[in-house]
Write a protein that holds these residues in place. Structure first.
Motif, PDB file in Angstrom:
ATOM      1  N   PHE A  35       0.891  -1.237  -0.142  1.00 63.31           N
ATOM      2  CA  PHE A  35      -0.135   0.130   0.040  1.00 63.31           C
ATOM      3  C   PHE A  35       0.824   1.420  -0.100  1.00 63.31           C
ATOM      4  O   PHE A  35       0.643   2.007  -0.749  1.00 63.31           O
ATOM      5  CB  PHE A  35      -0.896  -0.051   1.252  1.00 63.31           C
ATOM      6  N   LEU A  36       1.860   1.460   0.807  1.00 61.47           N
ATOM      7  CA  LEU A  36       2.698   2.405   0.965  1.00 61.47           C
ATOM      8  C   LEU A  36       3.646   2.774  -0.336  1.00 61.47           C
ATOM      9  O   LEU A  36       3.723   3.736  -0.711  1.00 61.47           O
ATOM     10  CB  LEU A  36       3.696   2.384   2.112  1.00 61.47           C
ATOM     11  N   LYS A  37       3.891   1.717  -1.074  1.00 59.50           N
ATOM     12  CA  LYS A  37       4.661   1.606  -2.088  1.00 59.50           C
ATOM     13  C   LYS A  37       4.227   2.043  -3.392  1.00 59.50           C
ATOM     14  O   LYS A  37       4.716   2.848  -4.177  1.00 59.50           O
ATOM     15  CB  LYS A  37       5.849   0.239  -2.040  1.00 59.50           C
ATOM     16  N   TYR A  38       2.950   1.278  -3.656  1.00 60.36           N
ATOM     17  CA  TYR A  38       2.494   1.216  -4.894  1.00 60.36           C
ATOM     18  C   TYR A  38       1.053   1.846  -5.080  1.00 60.36           C
ATOM     19  O   TYR A  38       0.448   2.170  -6.158  1.00 60.36           O
ATOM     20  CB  TYR A  38       2.260  -0.187  -5.235  1.00 60.36           C
ATOM     21  N   PHE A  64       1.174  11.669  -4.178  1.00 57.61           N
ATOM     22  CA  PHE A  64       2.561  11.704  -3.539  1.00 57.61           C
ATOM     23  C   PHE A  64       2.481  12.526  -2.140  1.00 57.61           C
ATOM     24  O   PHE A  64       3.002  12.048  -1.302  1.00 57.61           O
ATOM     25  CB  PHE A  64       3.286  12.362  -4.474  1.00 57.61           C
ATOM     26  N   ILE A  65       1.729  13.403  -2.048  1.00 52.56           N
ATOM     27  CA  ILE A  65       1.801  14.299  -0.837  1.00 52.56           C
ATOM     28  C   ILE A  65       0.864  13.690   0.198  1.00 52.56           C
ATOM     29  O   ILE A  65       1.364  13.528   1.198  1.00 52.56           O
ATOM     30  CB  ILE A  65       1.051  15.808  -1.167  1.00 52.56           C
ATOM     31  N   ILE A  66      -0.158  13.045  -0.139  1.00 49.65           N
ATOM     32  CA  ILE A  66      -0.945  12.292   0.750  1.00 49.65           C
ATOM     33  C   ILE A  66      -0.457  10.948   1.175  1.00 49.65           C
ATOM     34  O   ILE A  66      -0.482  10.774   2.372  1.00 49.65           O
ATOM     35  CB  ILE A  66      -2.450  11.845   0.049  1.00 49.65           C
ATOM     36  N   MET A  67       0.290  10.180   0.499  1.00 50.79           N
ATOM     37  CA  MET A  67       1.059   9.072   0.932  1.00 50.79           C
ATOM     38  C   MET A  67       2.250   9.625   1.624  1.00 50.79           C
ATOM     39  O   MET A  67       2.515   8.900   2.459  1.00 50.79           O
ATOM     40  CB  MET A  67       1.647   8.318  -0.375  1.00 50.79           C
ATOM     41  N   GLY A  68       2.673  10.570   1.424  1.00 50.14           N
ATOM     42  CA  GLY A  68       3.695  11.187   2.552  1.00 50.14           C
ATOM     43  C   GLY A  68       3.135  11.554   3.896  1.00 50.14           C
ATOM     44  O   GLY A  68       3.815  11.105   4.708  1.00 50.14           O
ATOM     45  N   ILE A  69       2.043  11.940   3.829  1.00 50.37           N
ATOM     46  CA  ILE A  69       1.446  12.343   5.223  1.00 50.37           C
ATOM     47  C   ILE A  69       1.001  11.063   5.901  1.00 50.37           C
ATOM     48  O   ILE A  69       1.229  10.740   6.967  1.00 50.37           O
ATOM     49  CB  ILE A  69       0.280  13.252   4.955  1.00 50.37           C
ATOM     50  N   VAL A  70       0.576  10.047   5.018  1.00 49.75           N
ATOM     51  CA  VAL A  70       0.151   8.705   5.581  1.00 49.75           C
ATOM     52  C   VAL A  70       1.333   8.089   6.144  1.00 49.75           C
ATOM     53  O   VAL A  70       1.455   7.613   7.282  1.00 49.75           O
ATOM     54  CB  VAL A  70      -0.471   7.740   4.620  1.00 49.75           C
ATOM     55  N   ARG A  71       2.333   7.971   5.302  1.00 48.48           N
ATOM     56  CA  ARG A  71       3.777   7.127   5.759  1.00 48.48           C
ATOM     57  C   ARG A  71       4.177   7.895   7.098  1.00 48.48           C
ATOM     58  O   ARG A  71       4.868   7.448   7.979  1.00 48.48           O
ATOM     59  CB  ARG A  71       4.771   7.382   4.620  1.00 48.48           C
ATOM     60  N   SER A  72       4.098   9.249   7.026  1.00 48.94           N
ATOM     61  CA  SER A  72       4.539  10.185   8.169  1.00 48.94           C
ATOM     62  C   SER A  72       3.791   9.723   9.392  1.00 48.94           C
ATOM     63  O   SER A  72       4.375   9.642  10.574  1.00 48.94           O
ATOM     64  CB  SER A  72       4.418  11.529   7.958  1.00 48.94           C
ATOM     65  N   LYS A  73       2.402   9.519   9.260  1.00 44.02           N
ATOM     66  CA  LYS A  73       1.701   9.149  10.477  1.00 44.02           C
ATOM     67  C   LYS A  73       1.653   7.876  11.059  1.00 44.02           C
ATOM     68  O   LYS A  73       2.022   7.686  12.247  1.00 44.02           O
ATOM     69  CB  LYS A  73       0.181   9.544  10.297  1.00 44.02           C
TER      70      LYS A  73
END
Length: 107
Positions: A35-38, A64-73
């Motif tokens: 999920f995070l990668k693709y 790209f921005i949204i997944m960066g926020i999800v990854r950070s959380k």
């Protein structure tokens, strides 16, 4: 001639990335890793297929921005505070999150 260092230097111990033992936890970590990668690529291709190239470019930037926020959380909720300054891959973030939040008893 030789002077002993009177100040003691302490190195903080780093907690290693937790190991997952059950197949259920490994599968959840693998799914989170995918999920995070693709997700960014998949959403962009779907938008490009159904709409237009320019909307796909916009979707690429937005996801790209949204997944960066999800990854950070996910990273900040599972990795210990003293280790947050180190870089982690998507696989390491998925394993930390799965071990700490989803499978804390089964890991």
């Amino acid at each position: 001639m030789f002077q002993e260092n009177t100040q003691q230097e302490y190195i903080e111990l780093l907690e290693p990335t937790p190991k997952l033992y059950s197949k259920k936890c490994k599968f959840m970590a693998f799914g989170l890793r995918l999920f995070l990668k693709y997700t960014t690529i998949l959403v962009t291709l779907v938008v490009w297929f159904f709409y237009d190239f320019f909307l796909a470019a916009l979707a690429l930037v937005l996801t790209f921005i949204i997944m960066g926020i999800v990854r950070s959380k996910l990273r900040n909720s599972s990795i210990p505070y003293t280790q947050r300054e180190y870089p982690y891959t998507d696989a390491a973030i998925a394993e930390w999150y799965t071990a700490k939040e989803l499978c804390f008893g089964d890991a």
